[in-house]
Design an enzyme around this catalytic site. Structure first.
Site, PDB file in Angstrom:
ATOM      1  N   CYS A  43      -9.262   3.761  29.030  1.00 21.71           N
ATOM      2  CA  CYS A  43      -7.638   3.039  28.678  1.00 21.71           C
ATOM      3  C   CYS A  43      -7.743   1.620  28.898  1.00 21.71           C
ATOM      4  CB  CYS A  43      -7.101   3.553  28.771  1.00 21.71           C
ATOM      5  SG  CYS A  43      -5.298   2.964  28.657  1.00 21.71           S
ATOM      6  N   GLY A  44      -6.962   0.688  28.519  1.00 17.13           N
ATOM      7  CA  GLY A  44      -6.900  -0.496  29.098  1.00 17.13           C
ATOM      8  C   GLY A  44      -6.280  -0.192  30.178  1.00 17.13           C
TER       9      GLY A  44
END
Length: 170
Positions: A43-44
């Site tokens: 995930c970012g």
């Protein structure tokens, strides 16, 4: 606001497995301050693992722990096996805080832990479904949810640190 469900069960009164088998034994955290975070490796927001580990290290001696809860419900961003998740967290971010088994945090398959958390609103008034990876819930020594933080709120944000320190002092 109480976070116990209709049966009177608080968040730490549920059964959940540990990432690498057996029970995560949430009862052992009763009387401590716990930051429950749904986590993902792809995930970012994944770099928040570093901040979560620093919080864990900073306050562990005062009765605090981070509890990571892997979840693959947000665009498949936690696809790995338990061993892959553990290896990634350890090798990439030096994670030493406890991790549970991978669970669902929303929908019909929502784990009982999250049934007891999602009714609590954050500072902006959001309650209900988890919005994304890295949403955070602070549970006080009394076993009740004390605060909820947006996924984009960094672990070292002033509001998170202040809330943790207040619960540790109280």
């Amino acid at each position: 606001m109480t976070t116990a469900d209709s049966n009177g069960a608080a968040p730490l009164d549920v059964e959940i497995g540990a990432l690498q088998g057996g029970s995560a034994d949430l009862a052992r955290y009763k009387g401590q301050v716990v930051l429950v975070v749904n986590v993902a490796s792809k995930c970012g927001l994944t770099p928040q693992y570093g901040g979560l580990e620093r919080l864990h290290e900073r306050y562990a001696g005062q009765g605090f722990t981070v509890l990571g809860v892997p979840c693959n419900q947000f665009m498949g961003q936690e696809p790995g096996s338990a061993d892959e998740i553990a290896e990634f967290c350890s090798a990439t971010y030096g994670v030493t805080f406890p991790m549970t088994e991978k669970v669902e945090v929303n929908g019909e398959g929502r784990h009982a832990l999250y049934d007891r958390l999602v009714g609590f609103a954050d500072a902006e008034g959001h309650s209900g479904d988890i919005r994304w990876n890295f949403e955070k819930f602070l549970i006080g020594r009394d076993g009740e949810v004390a605060a909820r933080f947006s996924p984009r709120t960094e672990p070292d944000a002033a509001e998170v640190v202040t809330a943790i320190e207040a619960r540790l002092a109280g």
